[in-house]
Design an enzyme around this catalytic site. Structure first.
Site, PDB file in Angstrom:
ATOM      1  N   ASN A 137      12.896 -18.748 -29.218  1.00 22.23           N
ATOM      2  CA  ASN A 137      12.741 -19.222 -27.838  1.00 22.23           C
ATOM      3  C   ASN A 137      12.602 -20.733 -27.724  1.00 22.23           C
ATOM      4  O   ASN A 137      13.305 -21.361 -26.936  1.00 22.23           O
ATOM      5  CB  ASN A 137      11.522 -18.567 -27.189  1.00 22.23           C
ATOM      6  CG  ASN A 137      11.812 -17.176 -26.676  1.00 22.23           C
ATOM      7  OD1 ASN A 137      12.963 -16.770 -26.557  1.00 22.23           O
ATOM      8  ND2 ASN A 137      10.758 -16.430 -26.382  1.00 22.23           N
ATOM      9  N   ASP A 166       7.587  -8.577 -26.541  1.00 19.11           N
ATOM     10  CA  ASP A 166       8.401  -9.690 -26.999  1.00 19.11           C
ATOM     11  C   ASP A 166       7.766 -10.407 -28.190  1.00 19.11           C
ATOM     12  O   ASP A 166       8.469 -10.911 -29.058  1.00 19.11           O
ATOM     13  CB  ASP A 166       8.625 -10.684 -25.864  1.00 19.11           C
ATOM     14  CG  ASP A 166       9.593 -10.159 -24.816  1.00 19.11           C
ATOM     15  OD1 ASP A 166      10.362  -9.235 -25.125  1.00 19.11           O
ATOM     16  OD2 ASP A 166       9.577 -10.676 -23.684  1.00 19.11           O
ATOM     17  N   GLY A 167       6.437 -10.449 -28.239  1.00 14.21           N
ATOM     18  CA  GLY A 167       5.758 -11.094 -29.360  1.00 14.21           C
ATOM     19  C   GLY A 167       6.085 -10.427 -30.681  1.00 14.21           C
ATOM     20  O   GLY A 167       6.284 -11.097 -31.706  1.00 14.21           O
ATOM     21  N   ASP A 175       2.482 -35.433 -22.170  1.00 14.26           N
ATOM     22  CA  ASP A 175       1.617 -34.548 -22.961  1.00 14.26           C
ATOM     23  C   ASP A 175       2.375 -33.850 -24.087  1.00 14.26           C
ATOM     24  O   ASP A 175       1.765 -33.389 -25.051  1.00 14.26           O
ATOM     25  CB  ASP A 175       0.982 -33.479 -22.060  1.00 14.26           C
ATOM     26  CG  ASP A 175      -0.103 -34.055 -21.165  1.00 14.26           C
ATOM     27  OD1 ASP A 175      -0.541 -35.194 -21.431  1.00 14.26           O
ATOM     28  OD2 ASP A 175      -0.511 -33.367 -20.215  1.00 14.26           O
ATOM     29  N   SER A 188       8.923 -22.475 -16.518  1.00 17.36           N
ATOM     30  CA  SER A 188       7.690 -22.651 -15.748  1.00 17.36           C
ATOM     31  C   SER A 188       7.425 -24.113 -15.428  1.00 17.36           C
ATOM     32  O   SER A 188       6.684 -24.432 -14.492  1.00 17.36           O
ATOM     33  CB  SER A 188       6.496 -22.065 -16.517  1.00 17.36           C
ATOM     34  OG  SER A 188       6.180 -22.844 -17.647  1.00 17.36           O
ATOM     35  N   THR A 203      13.963 -18.964 -20.021  1.00 20.40           N
ATOM     36  CA  THR A 203      13.181 -18.254 -19.005  1.00 20.40           C
ATOM     37  C   THR A 203      11.690 -18.239 -19.333  1.00 20.40           C
ATOM     38  O   THR A 203      10.921 -17.530 -18.688  1.00 20.40           O
ATOM     39  CB  THR A 203      13.685 -16.801 -18.866  1.00 20.40           C
ATOM     40  OG1 THR A 203      13.700 -16.180 -20.160  1.00 20.40           O
ATOM     41  CG2 THR A 203      15.073 -16.758 -18.272  1.00 20.40           C
ATOM     42  N   GLY A 204      11.284 -19.023 -20.338  1.00 19.52           N
ATOM     43  CA  GLY A 204       9.884 -19.060 -20.743  1.00 19.52           C
ATOM     44  C   GLY A 204       9.159 -20.293 -20.238  1.00 19.52           C
ATOM     45  O   GLY A 204       9.187 -20.626 -19.056  1.00 19.52           O
ATOM     46  N   SER A 208       9.755 -23.467 -20.607  1.00 16.28           N
ATOM     47  CA  SER A 208      10.617 -24.487 -20.011  1.00 16.28           C
ATOM     48  C   SER A 208      10.859 -24.195 -18.529  1.00 16.28           C
ATOM     49  O   SER A 208      10.800 -25.086 -17.685  1.00 16.28           O
ATOM     50  CB  SER A 208      11.953 -24.560 -20.766  1.00 16.28           C
ATOM     51  OG  SER A 208      12.843 -25.437 -20.130  1.00 16.28           O
ATOM     52  N   ARG A 250      -6.176 -38.980 -25.008  1.00 15.95           N
ATOM     53  CA  ARG A 250      -5.252 -40.107 -24.940  1.00 15.95           C
ATOM     54  C   ARG A 250      -3.835 -39.598 -24.699  1.00 15.95           C
ATOM     55  O   ARG A 250      -3.392 -38.654 -25.344  1.00 15.95           O
ATOM     56  CB  ARG A 250      -5.296 -40.935 -26.236  1.00 15.95           C
ATOM     57  CG  ARG A 250      -6.672 -41.470 -26.575  1.00 15.95           C
ATOM     58  CD  ARG A 250      -6.635 -42.292 -27.839  1.00 15.95           C
ATOM     59  NE  ARG A 250      -5.868 -43.533 -27.672  1.00 15.95           N
ATOM     60  CZ  ARG A 250      -5.630 -44.389 -28.650  1.00 15.95           C
ATOM     61  NH1 ARG A 250      -6.096 -44.140 -29.869  1.00 15.95           N
ATOM     62  NH2 ARG A 250      -4.925 -45.486 -28.420  1.00 15.95           N
TER      63      ARG A 250
END
Length: 243
Positions: A111, A41-42, A140, A156, A151-152, A154, A122
């Site tokens: 993606n 995929d990369g 963060d 997880s 499905t990436g 987000s 901080r």
């Protein structure tokens, strides 16, 4: 589909992919009829980012983990090309996004765009604006994902899986101080500001720093990524993940 001019993009460091590329005519530059990617995929994401037009991509999984974006494997290349020549394949058009910050246009992403605080000591305050709404919270970072990217990262973090054909975006907070769920919004302008310096990451491959308080504007990119598909399949990515 005509295949007079076909480009090839290989996975870096893969001798198997490079050997396969030698057996396929490759013509780079403008006017390509199709682009074949040989890798994971990369490799496909890297190739899609380089395209400035909607050239159809046939993604071939060579050594990739799951090959979620791929349509065939090394052993199926010849049959796939034959199917394309017969006009028996179809095109799968995917939304992608692009960002601008500090007066500069950043590379597009298929993606996701991940905006992450660069100061790890901080907690930053993020302001997210879309349509007439504003969400402000310490966290963060924030991910703006397409349906392809649902499905990436987000996913997880608890984000929903979306059908790949939808014209929407997912805003997923990363480690917010107070619980904040993912928000599915129309694929229109989204503006993000971070109280501290941050990094904008495109498809986990390209990183650009942004100054504190600078507006990061995210929009649907003018061109979609177009994949060559050999058979119709709903929720293709869910099936690749084993659901």
């Amino acid at each position: 589909m005509r295949l007079d001019r076909v480009g090839i993009v290989c996975k870096l460091g893969s001798s198997e992919a490079a050997a396969a590329a030698e057996d396929v005519d490759s013509m780079r530059g403008a006017g390509l009829d199709m682009l074949i990617t040989l890798g994971g995929d990369g490799t496909t994401l890297r190739a899609a980012r380089a395209l400035d037009s909607e050239v159809p991509i046939l993604a071939v999984n060579v050594g990739g983990n799951r090959g979620i974006l791929s349509e065939t494997t090394m052993g199926g290349i010849e049959a796939a090309i034959g199917q394309v020549r017969r006009g028996a394949a179809f095109l799968d058009r995917r939304v992608r996004v692009s960002a601008s910050a500090g007066g500069a246009e950043l590379p597009p992403a298929l993606n996701e765009i991940f905006i992450s605080r660069s100061n790890l000591t901080r907690t930053s305050e993020f302001e997210i604006r879309f349509q007439n709404d504003t969400v402000t919270q310490k966290m963060d970072g924030v991910i703006v994902a397409t349906p392809s990217g649902s499905t990436g990262h987000s996913f997880s973090l608890g984000g929903p899986i979306l059908h790949e054909t939808l014209d929407v975006l997912i805003i997923t907070p990363v480690a917010p101080v107070f619980r904040l769920e993912s928000i599915v919004v129309p694929d229109e302008r989204i503006e993000v500001r971070c109280s501290h310096g941050c990094n904008v990451v495109m498809d986990a491959q390209v990183v650009r720093p942004v100054e504190p308080g600078d507006a990061i504007t995210i929009r649907r990119h003018a061109n979609r990524v177009v994949f060559v598909r050999l058979k119709k399949s709903g929720l293709r990515q869910m099936k690749k993940l084993g659901f």
